[in-house]
Enzyme design. Structure first.
Site, PDB file in Angstrom:
ATOM      1  N   ARG A  72      11.535  -0.927  10.831  1.00  0.00           N
ATOM      2  CA  ARG A  72      10.303  -0.734  11.666  1.00  0.00           C
ATOM      3  C   ARG A  72      10.492  -1.628  12.740  1.00  0.00           C
ATOM      4  NH1 ARG A  72       5.117   0.281   8.322  1.00  0.00           N
ATOM      5  NH2 ARG A  72       4.116  -1.044   9.910  1.00  0.00           N
ATOM      6  N   LYS A 108       0.871  -1.392   0.088  1.00  0.00           N
ATOM      7  CA  LYS A 108      -0.050  -0.082  -0.070  1.00  0.00           C
ATOM      8  C   LYS A 108       0.835   1.378   0.027  1.00  0.00           C
ATOM      9  CE  LYS A 108      -2.012  -1.210   3.996  1.00  0.00           C
ATOM     10  NZ  LYS A 108      -1.321  -2.489   4.071  1.00  0.00           N
ATOM     11  N   ARG A 140      -0.284  -9.273  13.086  1.00  0.00           N
ATOM     12  CA  ARG A 140      -0.568  -8.370  12.202  1.00  0.00           C
ATOM     13  C   ARG A 140      -1.709  -8.958  11.046  1.00  0.00           C
ATOM     14  NH1 ARG A 140       4.570  -5.380  10.872  1.00  0.00           N
ATOM     15  NH2 ARG A 140       3.378  -4.095   9.185  1.00  0.00           N
ATOM     16  N   ARG A 174      -9.857   0.708   9.322  1.00  0.00           N
ATOM     17  CA  ARG A 174      -9.406  -0.865   9.566  1.00  0.00           C
ATOM     18  C   ARG A 174     -10.268  -1.747   9.983  1.00  0.00           C
ATOM     19  NH1 ARG A 174      -3.462   0.064   8.879  1.00  0.00           N
ATOM     20  NH2 ARG A 174      -2.243  -1.627   9.654  1.00  0.00           N
TER      21      ARG A 174
HETATM   22  P1  AP5 Z   1       4.889  -1.483   1.841  1.00  0.00           P
HETATM   23  O1  AP5 Z   1       4.222  -0.851   0.541  1.00  0.00           O
HETATM   24  O2  AP5 Z   1       5.673  -0.570   2.805  1.00  0.00           O
HETATM   25  O3  AP5 Z   1       3.387  -2.325   2.414  1.00  0.00           O
HETATM   26  P2  AP5 Z   1       2.354  -1.838   3.238  1.00  0.00           P
HETATM   27  O4  AP5 Z   1       1.062  -2.618   2.559  1.00  0.00           O
HETATM   28  O5  AP5 Z   1       2.349  -0.240   3.186  1.00  0.00           O
HETATM   29  O6  AP5 Z   1       2.516  -2.476   4.731  1.00  0.00           O
HETATM   30  P3  AP5 Z   1       2.667  -2.053   6.208  1.00  0.00           P
HETATM   31  O7  AP5 Z   1       3.309  -2.931   6.837  1.00  0.00           O
HETATM   32  O8  AP5 Z   1       3.180  -0.603   6.027  1.00  0.00           O
HETATM   33  O9  AP5 Z   1       1.301  -1.963   6.358  1.00  0.00           O
HETATM   34  P4  AP5 Z   1       0.323  -2.211   7.889  1.00  0.00           P
HETATM   35  O10 AP5 Z   1      -0.832  -2.119   7.415  1.00  0.00           O
HETATM   36  O11 AP5 Z   1       0.774  -3.565   8.511  1.00  0.00           O
HETATM   37  O12 AP5 Z   1       1.125  -0.999   8.812  1.00  0.00           O
HETATM   38  P5  AP5 Z   1       0.864   0.325   9.161  1.00  0.00           P
HETATM   39  O13 AP5 Z   1       1.882   1.389   9.252  1.00  0.00           O
HETATM   40  O14 AP5 Z   1      -0.708   0.862   8.395  1.00  0.00           O
HETATM   41  O15 AP5 Z   1       5.744  -2.912   1.086  1.00  0.00           O
HETATM   42  C1  AP5 Z   1       6.253  -3.572   2.119  1.00  0.00           C
HETATM   43  C2  AP5 Z   1       7.386  -4.110   1.343  1.00  0.00           C
HETATM   44  O16 AP5 Z   1       7.382  -4.879   0.478  1.00  0.00           O
HETATM   45  C3  AP5 Z   1       8.294  -2.898   1.189  1.00  0.00           C
HETATM   46  O17 AP5 Z   1       9.694  -3.113   1.415  1.00  0.00           O
HETATM   47  C4  AP5 Z   1       8.462  -3.086  -0.421  1.00  0.00           C
HETATM   48  O18 AP5 Z   1       9.331  -2.462  -1.229  1.00  0.00           O
HETATM   49  C5  AP5 Z   1       7.947  -4.465  -0.664  1.00  0.00           C
HETATM   50  N1  AP5 Z   1       6.938  -4.588  -1.811  1.00  0.00           N
HETATM   51  C6  AP5 Z   1       5.925  -3.654  -1.849  1.00  0.00           C
HETATM   52  N2  AP5 Z   1       5.009  -4.185  -3.042  1.00  0.00           N
HETATM   53  C7  AP5 Z   1       5.862  -5.343  -3.825  1.00  0.00           C
HETATM   54  C8  AP5 Z   1       5.711  -6.322  -4.716  1.00  0.00           C
HETATM   55  N3  AP5 Z   1       4.689  -6.069  -5.363  1.00  0.00           N
HETATM   56  N4  AP5 Z   1       6.521  -7.240  -5.011  1.00  0.00           N
HETATM   57  C9  AP5 Z   1       7.638  -7.490  -4.200  1.00  0.00           C
HETATM   58  N5  AP5 Z   1       7.933  -6.412  -2.905  1.00  0.00           N
HETATM   59  C10 AP5 Z   1       7.037  -5.673  -2.721  1.00  0.00           C
HETATM   60  O19 AP5 Z   1       0.020   0.078  10.523  1.00  0.00           O
HETATM   61  C11 AP5 Z   1       1.226  -0.231  11.614  1.00  0.00           C
HETATM   62  C12 AP5 Z   1       0.501  -0.626  13.039  1.00  0.00           C
HETATM   63  O20 AP5 Z   1      -0.427   0.857  13.286  1.00  0.00           O
HETATM   64  C13 AP5 Z   1      -0.852  -1.454  12.911  1.00  0.00           C
HETATM   65  O21 AP5 Z   1      -0.203  -2.837  13.084  1.00  0.00           O
HETATM   66  C14 AP5 Z   1      -1.537  -0.996  14.264  1.00  0.00           C
HETATM   67  O22 AP5 Z   1      -1.090  -1.345  15.307  1.00  0.00           O
HETATM   68  C15 AP5 Z   1      -1.315   0.462  13.835  1.00  0.00           C
HETATM   69  N6  AP5 Z   1      -2.414   1.054  12.995  1.00  0.00           N
HETATM   70  C16 AP5 Z   1      -2.429   1.847  12.005  1.00  0.00           C
HETATM   71  N7  AP5 Z   1      -3.825   2.214  11.360  1.00  0.00           N
HETATM   72  C17 AP5 Z   1      -4.475   1.639  12.269  1.00  0.00           C
HETATM   73  C18 AP5 Z   1      -5.946   1.741  12.375  1.00  0.00           C
HETATM   74  N8  AP5 Z   1      -6.770   2.392  11.162  1.00  0.00           N
HETATM   75  N9  AP5 Z   1      -6.371   1.256  13.188  1.00  0.00           N
HETATM   76  C19 AP5 Z   1      -6.175   0.398  14.264  1.00  0.00           C
HETATM   77  N10 AP5 Z   1      -4.584   0.598  14.399  1.00  0.00           N
HETATM   78  C20 AP5 Z   1      -3.939   1.127  13.425  1.00  0.00           C
END
Ligand code: AP5
Length: 220
Positions: free
Chosen positions: A160, A13, A171, A88
């Site tokens: 991270r 994402k 997660r 979410r």
């Molecule tokens: P990347 O694009 O960074 O992945 P992402 O989908 O953004 O994943 P996140 O881990 O950031 O999502 P998340 O939802 O767990 O974390 P968030 O920060 O929202 O890609 C990942 C890697 O893969 C990169 O290195 C990239 O280069 C590689 N890649 C990408 N596409 C690829 C492909 N097609 N092929 C190969 N490699 C690829 O949330 C973190 C925490 O915050 C949560 O666990 C929760 O505790 C809290 N939180 C956040 N939002 C909320 C909410 N709305 N409600 C409650 N808690 C929340």
């Protein structure tokens, strides 16, 4: 254009949001990034969220909704957003719906980035970023020129705290239990577009572009 980006942790994402922001001029509102900013600033919210984030659990809805409503209000009008990681839960989605209705706006598309669970751990655990310039990497799929060093000369890359094999399992479980039901919720509103995220980054970008070009033409 108002876009919601759904997908499991590590689906891509954040990676694809960069392209969406650059191409369509939308404001990127990532709940994860905002929470990490709150943590680094040592705010009460950041302190409260820390335990949930580090264990891979979702932060409670009341904290998230208040945080996101404040961010939205600070942006002025609700004309061009991509929401990444929010909503979410069904509770969060209902609150966003209320805010949109009050502003006389509607969600134009919900992008559902589908990636098999078996690919997620490698993507998450291989992710690196530069805390100085914000550049994003993956040790295998978007590797820096020199291992663990930023290509822009900023020095050592960072990982991270929640990008561990242990936490990613929680997660992914939280995603299936609390976030995946949103696909059905938004399907009932008729605005979900599913995209295959199992393929290479540039192929995912091409699929997203075709969906978003169509949405843009429709709402013109
Ligand atoms: P990347 O694009 O960074 O992945 P992402 O989908 O953004 O994943 P996140 O881990 O950031 O999502 P998340 O939802 O767990 O974390 P968030 O920060 O929202 O890609 C990942 C890697 O893969 C990169 O290195 C990239 O280069 C590689 N890649 C990408 N596409 C690829 C492909 N097609 N092929 C190969 N490699 C690829 O949330 C973190 C925490 O915050 C949560 O666990 C929760 O505790 C809290 N939180 C956040 N939002 C909320 C909410 N709305 N409600 C409650 N808690 C929340």
């Amino acid at each position: 254009m108002i876009v919601i980006f759904l997908g499991p942790p590590g689906a891509g994402k954040g990676t694809q949001c960069k392209f969406i922001v650059d191409t369509y001029g939308l404001k990127h509102l990532s709940s994860g990034d905002i929470l990490r900013r709150e943590r680094s600033e040592g705010t009460d919210l950041g302190k409260e969220a820390q335990g949930y984030m580090d264990s891979g659990k979702l932060v409670p809805d009341d904290l998230i909704v208040a945080m996101m409503m404040k961010e939205i209000a600070a942006c002025g009008d609700l004309s061009g957003f991509v929401f990444d990681g929010f909503p979410r839960t069904i509770g969060q989605a209902k609150e966003l719906d209320k805010a949109m209705a009050q502003a006389g706006k509607k969600i134009d598309v919900v992008l559902n980035l589908q990636v098999d669970d078996s690919l997620l751990e490698e993507r998450v655990c291989g992710r690196r970023s530069c805390l100085k310039c914000g550049a994003a990497y993956h040790v295998k799929y978007m590797a820096p020129k020199v291992a663990e060093q930023c290509d822009n000369g900023c020095g050592k890359l960072s990982q991270r705290a929640d990008d561990t094999a242990e936490t990613v399992k929680n997660r992914i479980a939280a995603y299936h239990a609390q976030t995946a039901p949103l696909v059905e919720y938004y399907n009932e509103q008729g605005n979900v577009k599913s995209v295959n995220g199992n393929v290479a980054i540039d192929l995912v970008t091409t699929s997203l572009k075709s969906v978003l070009d169509e949405v843009k033409a429709r709402i013109k």
